[in-house]
Design an enzyme around this catalytic site. Structure first.
Site, mmCIF file in Angstrom:
data_model
loop_
_atom_site.group_PDB
_atom_site.id
_atom_site.type_symbol
_atom_site.label_atom_id
_atom_site.label_comp_id
_atom_site.label_asym_id
_atom_site.label_seq_id
_atom_site.Cartn_x
_atom_site.Cartn_y
_atom_site.Cartn_z
ATOM 1 C CB THR A 4 10.069 39.999 81.722
ATOM 2 O OG1 THR A 4 11.054 39.731 80.727
ATOM 3 C CG2 THR A 4 10.688 39.837 83.102
ATOM 4 C CB VAL A 14 7.629 27.738 69.590
ATOM 5 C CG1 VAL A 14 6.826 27.312 68.361
ATOM 6 C CG2 VAL A 14 8.671 28.785 69.215
ATOM 7 N N GLY A 59 3.055 27.063 73.049
ATOM 8 C CA GLY A 59 2.458 26.948 74.391
ATOM 9 C C GLY A 59 2.822 25.619 75.035
ATOM 10 N N GLY A 80 -6.402 36.451 78.824
ATOM 11 C CA GLY A 80 -4.953 36.407 79.066
ATOM 12 C C GLY A 80 -4.179 35.697 77.967
ATOM 13 C CE LYS A 83 4.195 32.068 70.009
ATOM 14 N NZ LYS A 83 2.740 32.182 70.115
ATOM 15 N N GLY A 95 -2.108 30.425 77.304
ATOM 16 C CA GLY A 95 -2.801 30.195 78.574
ATOM 17 C C GLY A 95 -1.772 30.044 79.680
HETATM 18 N N1 HSE Z 1 -0.024 35.715 72.591
HETATM 19 C C1 HSE Z 1 0.510 34.407 72.333
HETATM 20 C C2 HSE Z 1 -0.509 33.626 71.540
HETATM 21 C C3 HSE Z 1 0.808 33.743 73.646
HETATM 22 O O1 HSE Z 1 -1.662 34.041 71.496
HETATM 23 O O2 HSE Z 1 -0.172 32.604 70.941
HETATM 24 C C4 HSE Z 1 1.595 32.466 73.528
HETATM 25 O O3 HSE Z 1 2.853 32.663 72.948
#
Ligand code: HSE
Length: 328
Positions: free
Chosen positions: A82, A138, A140, A193, A211, A305
């Site tokens: 969420t 953290v 991605g 996104g 993070k 992503g």
């Molecule tokens: N909004 C975050 C970013 C998504 O751009 O790094 C990933 O945590």
């Protein structure tokens, strides 16, 4: 392995798509978005649900809430994806606690609960004999926690430096390489996104700071909080600043740094040479870990992503399956 997914935004969709597309032995028996839910012990028809979500804006039955999916679906692991709330951690924090109390493993990409209550949640998970994994919080797709936990086991971690926000990196890259305005680049990042539901989290450095807090608490267990991070975002950065950096063969990146021995915990735009390992392009993240034995290691990968983040979540799910579910 049976999972329930709470949250069907970019990340939840990516997880559902990949679970349906790959033969991983994972069955989805419950899904909820913010307004509806669906429960099916035999396994949910993911393509049908995703098509419904795209067409109608919700995925299931309006009478079935996320709480009901949590309580009534048959699953061994909750995927909690969420949106992040850094102040209260809700609704994710409550969902995670409830699932753990029901003796379910939890995999989350939700930074709020992990930044706010990591220690408590770990304790609760240990008490209930379940796993709590948060690789996707953290970096991605970068398997930073797997590396710290396994590959660098036995090392003392001395410092962390990183580009931890894909949206800011994307904006800075588009502004300096393509001459886009800040507003145009942010709009693109939102459309793709990458940005948080509330993009001020990204551009004000809050997301990168969260993070950093998660990294620090996971590595050092030093109980730092978001307020402890000295934070400056990129929202006030002008194209002139980028141009001036460029004239010196440098560029600007939003850098997060943690050096506990110096009491340093900071997120700020920094001018750095273009050939520095942390100068990565687009939505890439880069994390340098300094240790006593391995010395310096830098990991680079997609920091945001839908499918990229799903990679981290699925890595956690399969780890849990191999270490807990299969042995149960
Ligand atoms: N909004 C975050 C970013 C998504 O751009 O790094 C990933 O945590």
């Amino acid at each position: 392995m049976k999972i329930a997914i709470l949250g069907l935004g970019a990340v939840g969709r990516g997880v559902a798509e990949m679970v349906a597309a790959k033969d991983l032995g994972i069955s989805v028996t419950g899904i909820a978005d913010s307004t509806s839910g669906i429960i099916n012990p035999a396994g949910i028809d993911i393509p049908a649900i995703l098509a419904k979500k795209q067409k109608q804006g919700f995925c299931g039955d309006k009478h079935i809430s996320a709480g009901e999916v949590l309580r009534k679906a048959e699953y061994d692991t909750l995927v909690e994806v969420t949106p992040t709330n850094a102040v209260t951690g809700e609704p994710g924090l409550g969902y995670i606690r409830q699932a753990i109390r029901q003796k379910k493993h939890v995999v989350t990409s939700n930074k709020g609960p992990i930044a706010l209550a990591y220690k408590d949640l770990r304790r609760l998970a240990a008490k209930n004999g379940v796993a709590l994994r948060h690789e996707a919080t953290v970096g991605g797709a970068i398997p930073i926690f797997h590396m710290l936990e396994h590959g660098l086991a036995g090392n003392e971690i001395l410092a962390i430096f990183g580009v931890l926000n894909g949206t800011c990196n994307y904006i800075l890259t588009r502004m300096s390489d393509e001459g886009l305005t800040y507003e145009q680049a942010l709009l693109e990042a939102r459309e793709m996104g990458y940005a948080e539901a509330d993009p001020t989290y990204d551009v004000q450095g809050i997301d990168a700071a969260i993070k950093l807090v998660i990294l620090a608490n996971t590595i050092w267990g030093n109980g730092v909080r978001l307020e402890d991070v000295d934070r400056t975002g990129i929202d006030l950065l002008t194209p002139d600043a980028l141009r001036l950096a460029d004239e010196e063969d440098c560029t600007i990146r939003l850098i997060a740094e943690a050096i506990p021995k110096k009491g340093l915990l900071r997120v700020a735009p920094r001018i750095i040479e273009k050939n520095h390992p942390l100068v990565v392009e687009g939505t890439l993240n880069a994390i340098t870990i300094e240790t006593d034995m391995a010395k310096e290691i830098t990991l680079i990968g997609k920091g945001a992503g839908s499918i990229e983040t799903a990679s981290a979540i699925i890595g956690d799910l399969l780890f849990i399956r191999d270490c807990y579910v299969k042995r149960a």
